[in-house]
Design a protein around this motif. Structure first.
Motif, PDB file in Angstrom:
ATOM      1  N   LEU A 184      -1.817   0.441  12.304  1.00  0.00           N
ATOM      2  CA  LEU A 184      -2.579  -0.519  13.094  1.00  0.00           C
ATOM      3  C   LEU A 184      -3.391  -1.467  12.210  1.00  0.00           C
ATOM      4  N   GLN A 185      -3.928  -0.942  11.126  1.00  0.00           N
ATOM      5  CA  GLN A 185      -4.692  -1.812  10.229  1.00  0.00           C
ATOM      6  C   GLN A 185      -3.784  -2.823   9.545  1.00  0.00           C
ATOM      7  N   HIS A 186      -2.546  -2.426   9.282  1.00  0.00           N
ATOM      8  CA  HIS A 186      -1.585  -3.384   8.740  1.00  0.00           C
ATOM      9  C   HIS A 186      -1.328  -4.504   9.746  1.00  0.00           C
ATOM     10  N   ALA A 187      -1.250  -4.147  11.024  1.00  0.00           N
ATOM     11  CA  ALA A 187      -1.051  -5.173  12.050  1.00  0.00           C
ATOM     12  C   ALA A 187      -2.238  -6.134  12.091  1.00  0.00           C
ATOM     13  N   GLN A 188      -3.446  -5.598  11.941  1.00  0.00           N
ATOM     14  CA  GLN A 188      -4.629  -6.454  11.915  1.00  0.00           C
ATOM     15  C   GLN A 188      -4.579  -7.411  10.730  1.00  0.00           C
ATOM     16  N   VAL A 207       4.257  11.445  16.688  1.00  0.00           N
ATOM     17  CA  VAL A 207       4.380   9.994  16.514  1.00  0.00           C
ATOM     18  C   VAL A 207       5.832   9.528  16.554  1.00  0.00           C
ATOM     19  N   SER A 208       6.771  10.442  16.289  1.00  0.00           N
ATOM     20  CA  SER A 208       8.188  10.058  16.276  1.00  0.00           C
ATOM     21  C   SER A 208       8.907  10.415  17.572  1.00  0.00           C
ATOM     22  N   SER A 209       8.231  11.192  18.438  1.00  0.00           N
ATOM     23  CA  SER A 209       8.853  11.704  19.676  1.00  0.00           C
ATOM     24  C   SER A 209      10.078  12.558  19.361  1.00  0.00           C
ATOM     25  N   THR A 214       0.848  -1.187   0.000  1.00  0.00           N
ATOM     26  CA  THR A 214       0.000   0.000   0.000  1.00  0.00           C
ATOM     27  C   THR A 214       0.889   1.244   0.000  1.00  0.00           C
ATOM     28  N   THR A 215       0.270   2.421   0.087  1.00  0.00           N
ATOM     29  CA  THR A 215       1.000   3.685   0.091  1.00  0.00           C
ATOM     30  C   THR A 215       0.651   4.402   1.388  1.00  0.00           C
ATOM     31  N   ASP A 216       1.650   4.631   2.240  1.00  0.00           N
ATOM     32  CA  ASP A 216       1.361   5.063   3.609  1.00  0.00           C
ATOM     33  C   ASP A 216       2.207   6.258   4.016  1.00  0.00           C
ATOM     34  N   ASP A 217       1.583   7.160   4.737  1.00  0.00           N
ATOM     35  CA  ASP A 217       2.277   8.338   5.243  1.00  0.00           C
ATOM     36  C   ASP A 217       3.158   7.963   6.431  1.00  0.00           C
ATOM     37  N   PRO A 218       4.327   8.594   6.581  1.00  0.00           N
ATOM     38  CA  PRO A 218       5.205   8.272   7.712  1.00  0.00           C
ATOM     39  C   PRO A 218       4.550   8.398   9.079  1.00  0.00           C
ATOM     40  N   ALA A 219       3.530   9.239   9.189  1.00  0.00           N
ATOM     41  CA  ALA A 219       2.880   9.419  10.491  1.00  0.00           C
ATOM     42  C   ALA A 219       1.791   8.389  10.770  1.00  0.00           C
ATOM     43  N   ASP A 220       1.484   7.526   9.792  1.00  0.00           N
ATOM     44  CA  ASP A 220       0.452   6.506  10.005  1.00  0.00           C
ATOM     45  C   ASP A 220       0.859   5.538  11.112  1.00  0.00           C
ATOM     46  N   ASP A 221      -0.119   5.079  11.885  1.00  0.00           N
ATOM     47  CA  ASP A 221       0.191   4.145  12.974  1.00  0.00           C
ATOM     48  C   ASP A 221       0.287   2.688  12.499  1.00  0.00           C
TER      49      ASP A 221
END
Length: 464
Positions: free
Chosen positions: A162-166, A203-205, A153-160
């Motif tokens: 979580l759906q990929h983990a699911q 998200v990156s601290s 897929t195409t994902d932004d660096p700030a995405d979590d």
């Protein structure tokens, strides 16, 4: 006269037919660049009808319909799904020579097992038969039926993610992996750029208050994406890259200027983008990633329709911007300290085919077969002639046997028959070379090349 799209469609020689039917046809698919929505996969989305599957969000079909004189109300407007589908079926027969005509018939046959011609007379029959089949399907079955082994897929660096983990923990046979696309960090003049920096920082601290801290935050997210299976980044290069890169001090000054609320000039924007690509490219090299550069798009040209429909709705075209000197300088800068990652150059302007297909030869180092690649025919080049030109250009200037093959670059779960289209063209071109006495009729050697282009090379190259 040859039957329309018969089993030997596009296969012009006996060698091509043998290679396709015995080698290419049933290979799994690795789709290393798509715009599928991971949420729709995680939720096992179902589609209410074929119009939603085919027409919703598909700007390829929208452009075709507008050009054929279909009113916007039948495209993105308030007309019913069935009315929109009928409108598409009515005008598709006019699109002779357009790959959408071929793709749509391939999709109808492969996904729905319907062998009707798509036209106004058959629209209602197709609607009924396809919808009956679609009622038993969802995003998972569409992927699995198509033989998709891996989809990125195409994902932004700030995405979590979580759906990929699911998805990763589910029973879906297709591996769905994220790919890293930092458009929002690259487009420094966008109105919400500073807001995005705050989100990225959270998200990156990493507090993103400087160019150096931006790269640090992006690097943190590369590490996170890597832990979730990502091995590919994707960048839209829509501005001319400068030959001379900015110094660290200049990059910090440009970044500070934007944080203060002032937009960068076109020249400054090019310097910023060049600096970001050079910095993040070194990060990719550390992780063994591939950096994909999509070059030559001129996006969202119609201001009136953008105000009405938003961006990415079918008003893009090919750019004639100059690229070669700045691109060579960027790649050279990364190569100087051996930090040039595996890189793919996707070319939207066919006039640049030879420019980019020869550019990749400048920085090969023997560590990876085809470390730099002239990417597959993309977007406006993804048609019969465009694919053949890309294959010939790759063969003329590089080593076609290391090519990693095509991508869908699509938002549609129905798009995977395009791989069949591509594979037929690969076998066609190779068959033509053999038929013309330009390559030995050595089936084992030919089969190795075809398997490589259609499957094996991508798996090895991207380390999937």
């Amino acid at each position: 006269m040859t039957e329309f799209m018969n089993q030997d469609f596009l296969l012009t020689t006996e060698t091509a037919r043998k290679l396709y039917h015995e080698v290419a046809a049933d290979l799994p698919i690795i789709d290393y660049h798509s715009h599928l929505q991971q949420g729709e996969i995680a939720a096992r989305k179902t589609f209410r009808n074929i119009a939603e599957l085919w027409l919703a969000g598909d700007h390829y079909k929208w452009r075709l319909m507008r050009t054929a004189g279909v009113a916007e109300e039948f495209i993105t407007g308030e007309r019913s799904d069935q009315e929109k589908f009928r409108a598409f079926c009515k005008v598709l027969p006019l699109a002779i020579g357009n790959p959408i005509h071929h793709w749509s018939h391939l999709e109808l046959r492969r996904i729905f097992n319907i062998d009707l011609l798509i036209n106004e007379a058959n629209a209602d029959a197709i609607w009924e038969q396809a919808n009956a089949r679609l009622a038993t399907m969802d995003t998972w079955s569409l992927l699995e039926q198509a033989g998709v082994e891996i989809a990125c897929t195409t994902d932004d660096p700030a995405d979590d993610l979580l759906q990929h983990a699911q998805i990763a923990s589910s029973a879906l046979k297709t591996r769905v992996l994220p790919a890293y696309r930092p458009d929002k960090a690259m487009r420094i003049n966008q109105p919400r750029f500073i807001d995005y920096l705050q989100r990225l920082g959270q998200v990156s601290s990493v507090s993103v208050t400087s160019f150096a801290s931006l790269i640090a935050a992006l690097a943190v997210r590369v590490e996170f994406f890597h832990s979730r299976g990502a091995r590919i980044s994707d960048h839209a290069v829509d501005v001319t890259l400068p030959v001379a890169g900015a110094t660290p001090a200049q990059l910090e000054a440009l970044f500070a200027k934007r944080l203060q609320g002032t937009l960068l000039t076109d020249e400054e924007n090019g310097l910023y983008l060049r600096g970001l690509l050079e910095a993040i490219g070194r990060v990719y090299a550390n992780y063994g990633w591939t950096m994909c550069l999509h070059i030559g798009a001129q996006r969202n040209n119609n201001d009136r329709m953008r105000a009405k429909l938003g961006p990415d709705t079918g008003y893009d075209s090919i750019s004639d911007m100059g690229t070669s000197a700045g691109l060579a300088s960027l790649l050279n800068a990364l190569d100087q300290d051996d930090r040039l990652p595996k890189t793919m150059l996707f070319c939207l302007n066919p006039n640049m085919n030879e420019v980019l297909s020869t550019m990749v030869g400048n920085f090969q180092d023997g560590t990876v077969a085809g470390k730099l690649q002239f990417g597959p025919a993309w977007w406006f080049n993804d048609h019969k002639e465009g694919n053949l030109q890309q294959l010939v250009g790759f063969g003329n200037h590089s080593v076609l046997g290391v090519f990693v093959g095509m991508v869908t670059d699509s938002r549609s779960f129905a798009s995977y028959p395009r791989h069949d289209y591509f594979r037929r063209l690969v076998c066609r071109q190779i068959g033509e070379w053999v038929h013309g006495g330009e390559y030995p009729n050595d089936f084992e050697a030919l089969a190795t090349i075809v398997r490589g282009i259609c499957y094996d090379n991508a798996r090895k190259y991207f380390q999937l």
